[in-house]
Write an enzyme that holds these catalytic residues in place. Structure first.
Site, PDB file in Angstrom:
ATOM      1  N   ARG A  50     -12.810   4.239  27.606  1.00 35.40           N
ATOM      2  CA  ARG A  50     -12.385   4.812  26.322  1.00 35.40           C
ATOM      3  C   ARG A  50     -13.227   6.041  25.978  1.00 35.40           C
ATOM      4  NH1 ARG A  50     -12.038   7.674  23.060  1.00 35.40           N
ATOM      5  NH2 ARG A  50     -11.290   7.546  20.924  1.00 35.40           N
ATOM      6  N   LEU A  64     -18.255   4.847  16.559  1.00 37.50           N
ATOM      7  CA  LEU A  64     -17.300   3.740  16.531  1.00 37.50           C
ATOM      8  C   LEU A  64     -16.720   3.489  17.923  1.00 37.50           C
ATOM      9  CD1 LEU A  64     -15.326   4.827  13.310  1.00 37.50           C
ATOM     10  CD2 LEU A  64     -17.247   3.255  13.467  1.00 37.50           C
ATOM     11  N   PRO A  65     -17.567   3.073  18.869  1.00 38.81           N
ATOM     12  CA  PRO A  65     -17.025   2.766  20.197  1.00 38.81           C
ATOM     13  C   PRO A  65     -16.036   1.602  20.092  1.00 38.81           C
ATOM     14  CG  PRO A  65     -19.324   2.092  20.028  1.00 38.81           C
ATOM     15  CD  PRO A  65     -18.989   2.803  18.760  1.00 38.81           C
ATOM     16  N   HIS A  66     -14.936   1.711  20.818  1.00 42.26           N
ATOM     17  CA  HIS A  66     -13.928   0.649  20.752  1.00 42.26           C
ATOM     18  C   HIS A  66     -13.171   0.566  22.073  1.00 42.26           C
ATOM     19  CE1 HIS A  66     -12.156   4.397  19.226  1.00 42.26           C
ATOM     20  NE2 HIS A  66     -11.025   3.989  19.767  1.00 42.26           N
ATOM     21  N   ALA A  67     -12.575  -0.606  22.278  1.00 47.72           N
ATOM     22  CA  ALA A  67     -11.840  -0.831  23.526  1.00 47.72           C
ATOM     23  C   ALA A  67     -10.833  -1.949  23.337  1.00 47.72           C
ATOM     24  CB  ALA A  67     -12.809  -1.206  24.648  1.00 47.72           C
TER      25      ALA A  67
END
Length: 154
Positions: A50, A64-67
């Protein structure tokens, strides 16, 4: 959607030092593994994939790391307060010290977007982030995060 549905109390941590963005992704993955039982190597791979699409450092010291991940049935989060801000290649080039990782089922379209919007909107408030930064205790941070909507609604 509320923070209380995204976060477990033991998914809120204060980290003394993180040496790199990659190390931060590994730390997030280890917490996701221990709290939610999701395989850490898969989490790291999904986060890095991502991140390769565009940096999740949104500015003002917030990332805001997201996956999306297979094997989970609802959106879950991890909150980290970094005692020492770190370079994250953010859009404003400022170091990051507030990190909220979001993890959603692969097929969660709207729920993932609602959670991302909630977190983004909340952490865009400078006064709210200042309150988080002033309370480097995981239980206080959890309380601040999970009570935020009732305070904002008042």
């Amino acid at each position: 959607m509320k923070f209380v549905s995204l976060l477990e109390p033991n998914a809120v941590k204060v980290m003394s030092s993180v040496s790199s963005k990659k190390r931060l992704m590994h730390d997030l993955a280890e917490i996701v593994d221990s709290v939610y039982g999701i395989d850490a190597p898969r989490v790291v791979e999904a986060l890095m994939e991502r991140e390769s699409l565009g940096c999740t450092g949104v500015g003002h010291g917030v990332a805001l790391p997201h996956a999306r991940l297979s094997g989970i049935d609802e959106v879950k989060g991890v909150f980290l307060l970094l005692e020492k801000p770190m370079d994250f290649d953010s859009v404003d080039r400022q170091p990051v010290d507030v990190v909220f990782g979001l993890f959603a089922p692969e097929e969660a379209g709207v729920e993932h977007l609602k959670a991302l919007a909630l977190v983004s909107r909340t952490l865009r408030d400078p006064a709210f982030c200042a309150k988080l930064r002033a309370n480097p205790d995981p239980s206080k941070l959890y309380t601040i995060l999970t009570e935020s909507q009732s305070v904002q609604a008042a």
